[in-house]
Motif scaffolding. Structure first.
Motif, PDB file in Angstrom:
ATOM      1  N   VAL A   1       0.831  -1.221  -0.027  1.00 26.16           N
ATOM      2  CA  VAL A   1       0.107   0.000   0.072  1.00 26.16           C
ATOM      3  C   VAL A   1       0.823   1.215   0.142  1.00 26.16           C
ATOM      4  CG1 VAL A   1      -1.806   1.060   1.512  1.00 26.16           C
ATOM      5  CG2 VAL A   1      -1.862  -1.261   1.263  1.00 26.16           C
ATOM      6  N   ASP A   2       0.523   2.183  -0.802  1.00 22.77           N
ATOM      7  CA  ASP A   2       1.201   3.434  -1.161  1.00 22.77           C
ATOM      8  C   ASP A   2       0.871   4.538   0.133  1.00 22.77           C
ATOM      9  OD1 ASP A   2       2.024   6.170  -1.820  1.00 22.77           O
ATOM     10  OD2 ASP A   2       1.608   5.508  -3.927  1.00 22.77           O
ATOM     11  N   ALA A   3       2.054   4.871   0.906  1.00 25.91           N
ATOM     12  CA  ALA A   3       1.772   5.758   1.946  1.00 25.91           C
ATOM     13  C   ALA A   3       1.072   7.085   1.580  1.00 25.91           C
ATOM     14  CB  ALA A   3       2.997   5.819   2.711  1.00 25.91           C
ATOM     15  N   THR A   4       1.158   7.181   0.505  1.00 23.55           N
ATOM     16  CA  THR A   4       0.790   8.815   0.006  1.00 23.55           C
ATOM     17  C   THR A   4      -0.866   8.620  -0.357  1.00 23.55           C
ATOM     18  OG1 THR A   4       1.349   8.541  -2.403  1.00 23.55           O
ATOM     19  CG2 THR A   4       3.177   9.639  -0.790  1.00 23.55           C
ATOM     20  N   GLN A   5      -1.130   7.365  -0.754  1.00 21.35           N
ATOM     21  CA  GLN A   5      -2.465   7.219  -1.025  1.00 21.35           C
ATOM     22  C   GLN A   5      -3.555   6.446  -0.250  1.00 21.35           C
ATOM     23  OE1 GLN A   5      -2.863   6.036  -5.566  1.00 21.35           O
ATOM     24  NE2 GLN A   5      -0.776   6.917  -5.855  1.00 21.35           N
ATOM     25  N   GLY A   6      -3.075   5.638   0.450  1.00 16.31           N
ATOM     26  CA  GLY A   6      -3.674   4.557   1.522  1.00 16.31           C
ATOM     27  C   GLY A   6      -4.215   3.431   0.845  1.00 16.31           C
ATOM     28  N   VAL A   7      -5.283   2.752   1.266  1.00 10.93           N
ATOM     29  CA  VAL A   7      -5.900   1.783   0.709  1.00 10.93           C
ATOM     30  C   VAL A   7      -6.774   2.106  -0.359  1.00 10.93           C
ATOM     31  CG1 VAL A   7      -7.696  -0.173   1.293  1.00 10.93           C
ATOM     32  CG2 VAL A   7      -5.709   0.151   2.928  1.00 10.93           C
ATOM     33  N   GLN A   8      -6.801   1.530  -1.700  1.00 10.93           N
ATOM     34  CA  GLN A   8      -7.563   1.862  -2.560  1.00 10.93           C
ATOM     35  C   GLN A   8      -8.557   0.703  -3.028  1.00 10.93           C
ATOM     36  OE1 GLN A   8      -7.433   5.159  -4.439  1.00 10.93           O
ATOM     37  NE2 GLN A   8      -6.228   5.478  -2.422  1.00 10.93           N
TER      38      GLN A   8
END
Length: 195
Positions: free
Chosen positions: A103-110
């Motif tokens: 999970v990308d720390a800049t976008q969160g769970v998608q």
């Protein structure tokens, strides 16, 4: 080689969360690809994948790594990130016993994170949760970690451990520890297929 020294795993993630970059770092750390031969998105050999920067078909690769005097064979099956290629994702996960949930720390769970996790859960895979891009100035590590913990409780997914790994696939920070977790953190028994 003993069967319990083999790990079959995938990386599942929403598109652009750093899955191909993490695969590149794993190939470098294990010495599968030398620095001289390295290029971005090594496993994305399909022309459309390279042009658009997305994985559209699965790519298996075998790596070798020695940990505590034991040599391990690590079979990584690189999965597509985009939900339009869900058949390829399912094929990839069906060949694995575990998965890194990135999970990308800049976008969160998608949305695609949820979709891929549901497939992994249905197949009974063990999950290692990972937060990527912790080096970004826009990283929301604590918020992302809370989202991941809530997600795992909601889906009742059986985690390998309660630890959520923090990495930067781009710089390599934390990737060696993650690789060793694939081998050592409760996966030795879980990842051994009965023949």
């Amino acid at each position: 080689m003993d069967q319990n020294k083999i790990r079959n795993f995938a990386i599942i993630a929403h598109i652009d969360h750093g899955k191909s970059t993490l695969a590149d770092r794993l190939l470098q750390i294990t010495g599968t690809v030398s620095a001289r031969d390295s290029q971005e998105q090594i496993l994305d050999s399909h022309p459309v994948s390279r042009e658009r920067g997305i994985t559209i078909r699965l790519s298996p690769v075998t790596m070798h790594y020695t940990l505590t005097a034991n040599r391990y064979t690590l079979n990584l099956i690189d999965t597509p990130g985009h939900v339009d290629f869900s058949y390829e994702v399912e094929r990839s996960l069906a060949a694995c016993e575990g998965a890194i949930l990135l999970v990308d720390a800049t976008q969160g769970v998608q949305a695609q994170t949820l979709s891929h996790l549901a497939k992994a859960k249905k197949l009974g895979l063990k999950i290692i949760p990972v937060i990527n891009k912790i080096d970004s100035p826009n990283a929301k590590v604590e918020e992302t970690e809370e989202e991941l913990r809530e997600l795992m409780v909601e889906t009742r997914q059986c985690l390998v451990s309660t630890k959520i790994y923090h990495i930067s696939a781009k710089t390599g920070q934390g990737v060696k520890e993650l690789l060793e977790a694939v081998i050592a953190e409760g996966l030795a028994d879980e990842f051994s297929k009965e023949q």
